[in-house]
Design a protein around this motif. Structure first.
Motif, mmCIF file in Angstrom:
data_model
loop_
_atom_site.group_PDB
_atom_site.id
_atom_site.type_symbol
_atom_site.label_atom_id
_atom_site.label_comp_id
_atom_site.label_asym_id
_atom_site.label_seq_id
_atom_site.Cartn_x
_atom_site.Cartn_y
_atom_site.Cartn_z
ATOM 1 N N PHE A 1 9.910 17.021 6.367
ATOM 2 C CA PHE A 1 10.148 15.942 7.329
ATOM 3 C C PHE A 1 9.339 14.702 6.972
ATOM 4 C CE2 PHE A 1 8.848 13.614 11.132
ATOM 5 C CZ PHE A 1 10.083 13.238 11.644
ATOM 6 N N ASN A 2 8.073 14.880 6.653
ATOM 7 C CA ASN A 2 7.226 13.735 6.342
ATOM 8 C C ASN A 2 7.587 13.111 4.997
ATOM 9 O OD1 ASN A 2 5.621 13.854 8.722
ATOM 10 N ND2 ASN A 2 4.550 15.616 7.874
ATOM 11 N N LEU A 3 8.052 13.931 4.068
ATOM 12 C CA LEU A 3 8.529 13.394 2.795
ATOM 13 C C LEU A 3 9.736 12.488 3.038
ATOM 14 C CD1 LEU A 3 8.506 13.371 -0.327
ATOM 15 C CD2 LEU A 3 9.972 15.400 -0.251
ATOM 16 N N PHE A 4 10.669 12.948 3.869
ATOM 17 C CA PHE A 4 11.836 12.136 4.220
ATOM 18 C C PHE A 4 11.397 10.844 4.901
ATOM 19 C CE2 PHE A 4 14.939 10.695 7.295
ATOM 20 C CZ PHE A 4 16.122 10.671 6.573
ATOM 21 N N THR A 5 10.472 10.958 5.841
ATOM 22 C CA THR A 5 10.019 9.801 6.613
ATOM 23 C C THR A 5 9.413 8.729 5.724
ATOM 24 O OG1 THR A 5 9.592 11.186 8.559
ATOM 25 C CG2 THR A 5 8.460 9.070 8.458
ATOM 26 N N VAL A 6 8.587 9.104 4.784
ATOM 27 C CA VAL A 6 7.885 8.137 3.930
ATOM 28 C C VAL A 6 8.814 7.559 2.868
ATOM 29 C CG1 VAL A 6 5.984 7.833 2.305
ATOM 30 C CG2 VAL A 6 5.657 9.223 4.356
ATOM 31 N N ILE A 7 9.574 8.413 2.179
ATOM 32 C CA ILE A 7 10.462 7.930 1.122
ATOM 33 C C ILE A 7 11.533 7.009 1.697
ATOM 34 C CG2 ILE A 7 12.119 8.624 -0.655
ATOM 35 C CD1 ILE A 7 9.251 9.210 -1.364
ATOM 36 N N ASN A 8 11.992 7.287 2.900
ATOM 37 C CA ASN A 8 13.032 6.479 3.533
ATOM 38 C C ASN A 8 12.579 5.037 3.763
ATOM 39 O OD1 ASN A 8 15.674 6.282 4.801
ATOM 40 N ND2 ASN A 8 14.574 6.113 6.736
ATOM 41 N N VAL A 9 11.275 4.812 3.889
ATOM 42 C CA VAL A 9 10.726 3.455 4.008
ATOM 43 C C VAL A 9 10.349 2.905 2.641
ATOM 44 C CG1 VAL A 9 8.832 2.078 4.936
ATOM 45 C CG2 VAL A 9 9.905 3.817 6.352
ATOM 46 N N MET A 10 9.803 3.761 1.793
ATOM 47 C CA MET A 10 9.303 3.323 0.497
ATOM 48 C C MET A 10 10.404 2.739 -0.389
ATOM 49 S SD MET A 10 7.470 5.589 -2.473
ATOM 50 C CE MET A 10 6.336 6.293 -1.272
ATOM 51 N N LEU A 11 11.560 3.374 -0.445
ATOM 52 C CA LEU A 11 12.628 2.924 -1.342
ATOM 53 C C LEU A 11 13.128 1.516 -1.007
ATOM 54 C CD1 LEU A 11 14.708 6.210 -1.854
ATOM 55 C CD2 LEU A 11 13.068 5.142 -3.406
ATOM 56 N N PRO A 12 13.420 1.200 0.271
ATOM 57 C CA PRO A 12 13.838 -0.181 0.565
ATOM 58 C C PRO A 12 12.739 -1.209 0.340
ATOM 59 C CG PRO A 12 14.499 1.311 2.333
ATOM 60 C CD PRO A 12 13.543 2.059 1.454
ATOM 61 N N VAL A 13 11.489 -0.854 0.656
ATOM 62 C CA VAL A 13 10.391 -1.820 0.576
ATOM 63 C C VAL A 13 9.997 -2.104 -0.873
ATOM 64 C CG1 VAL A 13 7.949 -2.183 1.078
ATOM 65 C CG2 VAL A 13 9.469 -1.324 2.860
ATOM 66 N N LEU A 14 9.831 -1.072 -1.677
ATOM 67 C CA LEU A 14 9.295 -1.240 -3.025
ATOM 68 C C LEU A 14 10.371 -1.455 -4.083
ATOM 69 C CD1 LEU A 14 6.464 1.457 -3.027
ATOM 70 C CD2 LEU A 14 6.319 -0.976 -2.446
ATOM 71 N N TRP A 15 11.543 -0.855 -3.887
ATOM 72 C CA TRP A 15 12.581 -0.949 -4.918
ATOM 73 C C TRP A 15 13.891 -1.534 -4.402
ATOM 74 C CZ3 TRP A 15 9.371 3.504 -4.745
ATOM 75 C CH2 TRP A 15 8.456 3.582 -5.795
ATOM 76 N N SER A 16 13.877 -2.116 -3.207
ATOM 77 C CA SER A 16 15.033 -2.840 -2.650
ATOM 78 C C SER A 16 16.300 -1.996 -2.605
ATOM 79 C CB SER A 16 15.291 -4.125 -3.464
ATOM 80 O OG SER A 16 14.158 -4.962 -3.458
ATOM 81 N N PHE B 1 0.822 -1.207 0.000
ATOM 82 C CA PHE B 1 0.000 0.000 0.000
ATOM 83 C C PHE B 1 0.862 1.265 0.000
ATOM 84 C CE2 PHE B 1 -3.107 -3.091 1.567
ATOM 85 C CZ PHE B 1 -4.218 -2.750 0.806
ATOM 86 N N LEU B 2 2.161 1.098 0.240
ATOM 87 C CA LEU B 2 3.063 2.257 0.203
ATOM 88 C C LEU B 2 3.092 2.912 -1.180
ATOM 89 C CD1 LEU B 2 6.214 1.317 2.322
ATOM 90 C CD2 LEU B 2 4.798 3.354 2.569
ATOM 91 N N ARG B 3 2.719 2.157 -2.211
ATOM 92 C CA ARG B 3 2.713 2.733 -3.565
ATOM 93 C C ARG B 3 1.784 3.943 -3.643
ATOM 94 N NH1 ARG B 3 5.228 -0.914 -6.982
ATOM 95 N NH2 ARG B 3 5.422 -3.031 -6.141
ATOM 96 N N LEU B 4 0.716 3.919 -2.870
ATOM 97 C CA LEU B 4 -0.219 5.037 -2.883
ATOM 98 C C LEU B 4 0.398 6.307 -2.324
ATOM 99 C CD1 LEU B 4 -3.481 3.234 -1.679
ATOM 100 C CD2 LEU B 4 -2.885 3.939 -4.004
ATOM 101 N N ALA B 5 1.489 6.169 -1.551
ATOM 102 C CA ALA B 5 2.117 7.344 -0.958
ATOM 103 C C ALA B 5 2.650 8.294 -2.020
ATOM 104 C CB ALA B 5 3.250 6.923 -0.020
ATOM 105 N N VAL B 6 2.980 7.772 -3.193
ATOM 106 C CA VAL B 6 3.449 8.639 -4.277
ATOM 107 C C VAL B 6 2.346 9.617 -4.677
ATOM 108 C CG1 VAL B 6 4.275 8.702 -6.657
ATOM 109 C CG2 VAL B 6 5.041 6.882 -5.118
ATOM 110 N N VAL B 7 1.120 9.116 -4.763
ATOM 111 C CA VAL B 7 -0.014 9.976 -5.099
ATOM 112 C C VAL B 7 -0.288 10.956 -3.967
ATOM 113 C CG1 VAL B 7 -2.473 10.010 -5.713
ATOM 114 C CG2 VAL B 7 -1.001 8.145 -6.525
ATOM 115 N N HIS B 8 -0.235 10.472 -2.730
ATOM 116 C CA HIS B 8 -0.495 11.329 -1.572
ATOM 117 C C HIS B 8 0.502 12.488 -1.514
ATOM 118 C CE1 HIS B 8 -3.161 8.196 -0.697
ATOM 119 N NE2 HIS B 8 -3.041 8.108 0.612
ATOM 120 N N LEU B 9 1.786 12.155 -1.627
ATOM 121 C CA LEU B 9 2.824 13.187 -1.541
ATOM 122 C C LEU B 9 2.702 14.185 -2.693
ATOM 123 C CD1 LEU B 9 5.847 10.934 -0.530
ATOM 124 C CD2 LEU B 9 4.759 12.665 0.908
#
Length: 354
Positions: free
Chosen positions: A160-175, A55-63
């Protein structure tokens, strides 16, 4: 990007309708009730965040929506075709959407950071900041009257929130490894801050000064502040410490729950690391006695997705272990982010890990 001189919208109180009058008298209480509702809903999103990372993929739309709406909102409000009485209502509507998007993202990644954090260590500081940011996104009165109105707060909160979300999204979705993910997140946070903070009315000197200062802050965070940030989504699954190790079964022989005072002992440590499928990083062990480093292993390549977790084992020799001595095994990434730790103490029988 809200204007720093703007004032929050306050509904007119000249209506004689009983229901409207009651609403105006109790509007602050109603907003607090809505904040409580948003907080409860956020807890449900936290449960969802523990079940499925996709569901982290939706964060791109949110941000993207938050960034674009914050960037073009001042231009829309100052447009000559927008009646002045509609400007505060438009701001309130945009705030409503942005708050909900913030809540969904932050409460989603919060359990991921919590699982990766080691309570009592330095990386618990960042976890507390994420919790604070998530709670602020549910507080309507604070968000509408302060965060969304003051230009600097809007830019900093988004960065701050952009950093927080992207920092999780990159390892989870794109390894992407944690170190690279943090650097990329810092760069994106800097761009997000600069685009929302600057305005044509600011002097060139101020733009350069603020840009350099924010750049140094985020660079320092990415390079020297890594120990303060949990290595999400990596987490410690299990740990054992003993005096022997069986390589054929990858098990610690006779795991210890207590340690007797002795002149010398060689201990073996085994840790299991939970990580998403496809994620690759480098991890290592560090051994300490009474807080002083004794041994440090090389960094080993780790691959995520294993059912029992990626297992790493090392050994270290200790001398002159007196009553009350505390031995500690830290598991960390190559970049210095703590994944978890175990402590073994003499005189009392306990082995704790988190």
């Amino acid at each position: 990007m809200p204007n720093s001189n703007a004032t929050p919208w306050k509904p007119s109180t000249d209506s004689h309708h009983p229901l409207a009058g009651w609403f105006h008298r109790n509007k602050d209480k109603l907003w607090w009730l809505h904040s409580a509702y948003a907080l409860i809903l956020g807890m449900g999103v936290m449960w969802l965040g523990k079940q499925n990372f996709t569901f982290l993929r939706l964060a791109v739309v949110h941000l993207s929506f938050i960034w674009l709406s914050s960037l073009f909102l001042p231009k829309l409000l100052n447009h000559p075709r927008v009646p002045p009485r509609w400007a505060p209502r438009i701001r309130l509507l945009i705030n409503f959407f942005n708050k909900n998007l913030y809540q969904q993202m932050l409460f989603f990644v919060l359990p991921v950071y919590y699982a990766s954090a080691t309570l009592g260590s330095r990386n618990a500081v960042f976890l507390l900041l994420v919790i604070l940011s998530a709670i602020l996104s549910t507080l309507d009165l604070i968000y509408d009257r302060h965060l969304s109105v003051k230009q600097s707060l809007t830019a900093f909160f988004f960065a701050f929130n952009l950093f927080t979300v992207i920092n999780v999204m990159l390892p989870v979705l794109w390894s992407v490894s944690n170190t690279r993910a943090m650097r990329a997140s810092a760069v994106m946070a800097l761009l997000g801050f600069l685009t929302l903070y600057f305005s044509p009315l600011q002097s060139r000197f101020r733009r350069i000064a603020v840009g350099v200062l924010m750049g140094l802050l985020l660079l320092g965070l990415a390079e020297f502040g890594r120990p303060y940030i949990p290595p999400a989504p990596l987490r410690l699954g299990a740990v054992e410490i003993g005096t022997g190790f069986r390589k054929e079964t990858l098990q610690v022989a006779s795991p210890l729950t207590e340690l007797q005072p002795t002149q010398s002992v060689r201990l073996h440590g085994l840790t299991a690391i939970r990580a998403p499928l496809g994620l690759k990083d480098k991890v290592r062990h560090r051994w300490y006695m009474n807080g002083k480093p004794v041994c440090a292993s090389p960094s080993y390549n780790m691959t995520g997705g294993r059912e029992q977790g990626f297992r790493l084992w090392t050994a270290c020799s200790f001398n002159d272990i007196l009553p009350g001595t505390v031995l500690r095994l830290d598991l960390e990434t190559e970049g210095g982010q703590l994944i978890g730790r175990a402590t073994l103490k003499t005189r009392r029988s306990w082995l704790s890990w988190n």
